[in-house]
Design a protein around this motif. Structure first.
Motif, short mmCIF file in Angstrom:
data_model
loop_
_atom_site.label_atom_id
_atom_site.label_comp_id
_atom_site.label_asym_id
_atom_site.label_seq_id
_atom_site.Cartn_x
_atom_site.Cartn_y
_atom_site.Cartn_z
N ARG A 23 -10.02 22.94 22.56
CA ARG A 23 -8.79 22.40 23.19
C ARG A 23 -7.75 21.29 22.49
NH1 ARG A 23 -11.11 20.73 28.62
NH2 ARG A 23 -9.23 20.51 29.45
N ILE A 24 -8.36 20.63 21.50
CA ILE A 24 -7.88 20.01 20.53
C ILE A 24 -7.01 20.67 19.61
CG2 ILE A 24 -8.10 18.21 18.71
CD1 ILE A 24 -10.31 16.87 20.17
N ARG A 25 -7.84 21.77 19.09
CA ARG A 25 -7.16 22.58 17.96
C ARG A 25 -5.96 23.42 18.59
NH1 ARG A 25 -9.41 25.48 13.78
NH2 ARG A 25 -11.68 24.63 13.35
N SER A 26 -5.77 23.54 20.10
CA SER A 26 -4.68 24.35 20.44
C SER A 26 -3.66 23.43 20.84
CB SER A 26 -5.08 25.24 21.79
OG SER A 26 -5.64 24.26 22.68
N GLY A 27 -4.06 22.22 20.99
CA GLY A 27 -3.09 20.94 21.69
C GLY A 27 -2.82 20.60 23.04
N GLU A 28 -4.07 21.36 23.77
CA GLU A 28 -4.33 20.89 25.12
C GLU A 28 -4.79 19.75 25.30
OE1 GLU A 28 -6.88 22.83 28.89
OE2 GLU A 28 -6.59 24.17 27.00
N VAL A 29 -5.54 19.27 24.49
CA VAL A 29 -6.28 17.86 24.49
C VAL A 29 -5.63 17.27 23.40
CG1 VAL A 29 -8.19 16.65 24.15
CG2 VAL A 29 -8.37 18.71 25.47
N THR A 30 -4.94 16.00 23.65
CA THR A 30 -4.41 15.26 22.97
C THR A 30 -4.79 13.67 22.71
OG1 THR A 30 -2.58 14.79 24.32
CG2 THR A 30 -1.90 16.82 22.79
N LEU A 31 -5.53 13.29 23.71
CA LEU A 31 -5.99 12.22 23.78
C LEU A 31 -7.51 11.90 23.84
CD1 LEU A 31 -3.70 10.52 26.69
CD2 LEU A 31 -3.67 10.23 24.29
N THR A 40 -13.00 2.47 15.87
CA THR A 40 -13.52 2.99 14.54
C THR A 40 -12.67 3.84 13.78
OG1 THR A 40 -14.41 4.81 15.97
CG2 THR A 40 -16.17 2.82 15.68
N VAL A 41 -11.59 4.07 14.56
CA VAL A 41 -10.34 4.58 13.82
C VAL A 41 -9.10 4.00 13.85
CG1 VAL A 41 -11.43 6.97 14.29
CG2 VAL A 41 -9.97 6.01 15.97
N ARG A 42 -8.11 4.32 13.10
CA ARG A 42 -7.06 3.43 13.30
C ARG A 42 -5.75 4.34 13.02
NH1 ARG A 42 -7.44 1.00 7.03
NH2 ARG A 42 -7.18 2.79 6.10
N ALA A 43 -4.51 3.79 13.90
CA ALA A 43 -3.51 4.68 13.83
C ALA A 43 -3.09 5.18 12.39
CB ALA A 43 -2.41 4.00 14.61
N GLY A 44 -2.60 6.22 12.15
CA GLY A 44 -1.89 6.72 10.94
C GLY A 44 -3.11 7.12 9.92
N ASP A 48 -2.85 9.47 15.52
CA ASP A 48 -1.50 8.88 15.77
C ASP A 48 -1.21 7.77 16.39
OD1 ASP A 48 -0.47 11.33 14.41
OD2 ASP A 48 -0.50 12.32 16.30
N ALA A 49 -2.27 7.36 17.14
CA ALA A 49 -1.96 6.03 17.81
C ALA A 49 -3.40 5.38 18.21
CB ALA A 49 -0.97 5.83 19.07
N VAL A 50 -3.60 4.18 18.41
CA VAL A 50 -4.93 3.75 18.83
C VAL A 50 -4.35 2.29 19.63
CG1 VAL A 50 -7.09 2.71 18.45
CG2 VAL A 50 -6.32 4.46 16.88
N ASP A 51 -4.67 2.35 21.02
CA ASP A 51 -4.03 1.31 21.91
C ASP A 51 -5.14 0.86 23.11
OD1 ASP A 51 -1.30 1.64 20.96
OD2 ASP A 51 -1.32 3.56 21.71
N GLY A 68 -17.23 -3.30 25.61
CA GLY A 68 -15.86 -3.46 24.84
C GLY A 68 -14.66 -3.06 25.63
N SER A 69 -13.32 -3.19 24.87
CA SER A 69 -12.22 -2.93 25.62
C SER A 69 -12.23 -1.11 25.61
CB SER A 69 -11.20 -3.36 24.77
OG SER A 69 -11.28 -4.64 24.80
N LEU A 70 -11.25 -0.68 26.52
CA LEU A 70 -10.74 0.85 26.59
C LEU A 70 -9.78 0.97 25.62
CD1 LEU A 70 -11.56 3.48 27.99
CD2 LEU A 70 -9.74 2.80 29.86
N TYR A 71 -9.87 2.02 24.85
CA TYR A 71 -9.05 2.45 23.90
C TYR A 71 -8.57 3.88 24.13
CZ TYR A 71 -9.98 -1.45 20.89
OH TYR A 71 -10.28 -2.91 20.12
N ARG A 72 -7.24 3.95 23.94
CA ARG A 72 -6.57 5.29 24.19
C ARG A 72 -6.36 5.70 22.84
NH1 ARG A 72 -1.96 4.69 27.26
NH2 ARG A 72 -0.88 3.78 25.31
N ILE A 73 -6.86 6.90 22.34
CA ILE A 73 -6.54 7.41 21.03
C ILE A 73 -5.92 8.60 21.35
CG2 ILE A 73 -7.65 8.41 18.96
CD1 ILE A 73 -9.83 6.48 21.19
N ARG A 74 -4.63 8.71 20.63
CA ARG A 74 -3.74 9.94 20.42
C ARG A 74 -4.09 10.52 19.34
NH1 ARG A 74 1.81 10.03 19.30
NH2 ARG A 74 1.71 7.61 19.73
N LEU A 75 -4.39 11.92 19.04
CA LEU A 75 -4.88 12.51 18.24
C LEU A 75 -4.34 13.85 18.19
CD1 LEU A 75 -7.17 14.29 19.25
CD2 LEU A 75 -8.57 12.41 18.91
#
Length: 174
Positions: A10-18, A27-31, A44-47, A77-84
């Motif tokens: 689903r990530i490969r197809s673009g259906e899952v983006t978060l 443990t990851v960073r934007a960019g 793409d983003a970590v918020d 910990g805090s809740l992070y949204r990761i756009r990928l």
């Protein structure tokens, strides 16, 4: 960052983006990118977020906010949204199947490590490290450097030489 196997297609197809994670620190960073055996993801983003919308839950592969939140319950910990997004196959796969050793230059310690893996395929990293008097985590970091050059590959347990790693050792013996 671990990705559920069920989400990969689903990530490969673009259906899952978060993705959502609870972390004390990300443990990851934007960019950046995340290279895995299943492919390379662009981060793409970590918020930090305090709420999740239904649309975000669906974009993360969950049918509801409740199910998404239950997947991160019990973690600190805090809740992070990761756009990928998926950007391609793991380049190490093609590299390790090559027999070309052009550009590979290892120091004596790395060659010794490569020979150790060659002589002990499928042996746990902790056991290999102990056999040469090393700590497991630094040992694994050194094996990852060999893997990045396409010289080794991970097994379910332990490692083995790739065809490129075998070719490199042959080139030393010639």
């Amino acid at each position: 960052m671990l990705i559920r196997v069920a989400d990969w297609e689903r990530i490969r197809s673009g259906e899952v983006t978060l993705q959502f994670r609870r972390w004390k620190r990300p443990t990851v960073r934007a960019g950046g990118t995340l290279r895995t055996s299943l492919g390379v993801l662009a981060i793409d983003a970590v918020d930090v977020v305090s709420r999740v919308s239904r649309a975000e839950a669906v974009a993360a592969g969950f049918p509801s906010v409740r199910e998404l939140m239950s997947s991160v319950e019990g973690r600190e910990g805090s809740l992070y949204r990761i756009r990928l997004r998926f950007v391609g196959e793991d380049p190490r796969i093609a590299l390790r199947s090559s027999s070309s050793v052009d550009g590979v230059s290892l120091n004596d310690a790395a060659v010794a490590l490569l020979r150790l893996v060659a002589a002990n395929p499928g042996v746990r990293a902790a056991d290999l490290a102990a056999s040469v008097g090393r700590e497991k985590l630094p040992f694994k970091a050194d094996v990852r450097k060999l893997k990045a050059q396409g010289l080794t590959e991970s097994l379910e347990v332990g490692y083995r030489l790739s065809p490129r790693g075998e070719a490199y050792l042959r080139s030393l013996d010639d």
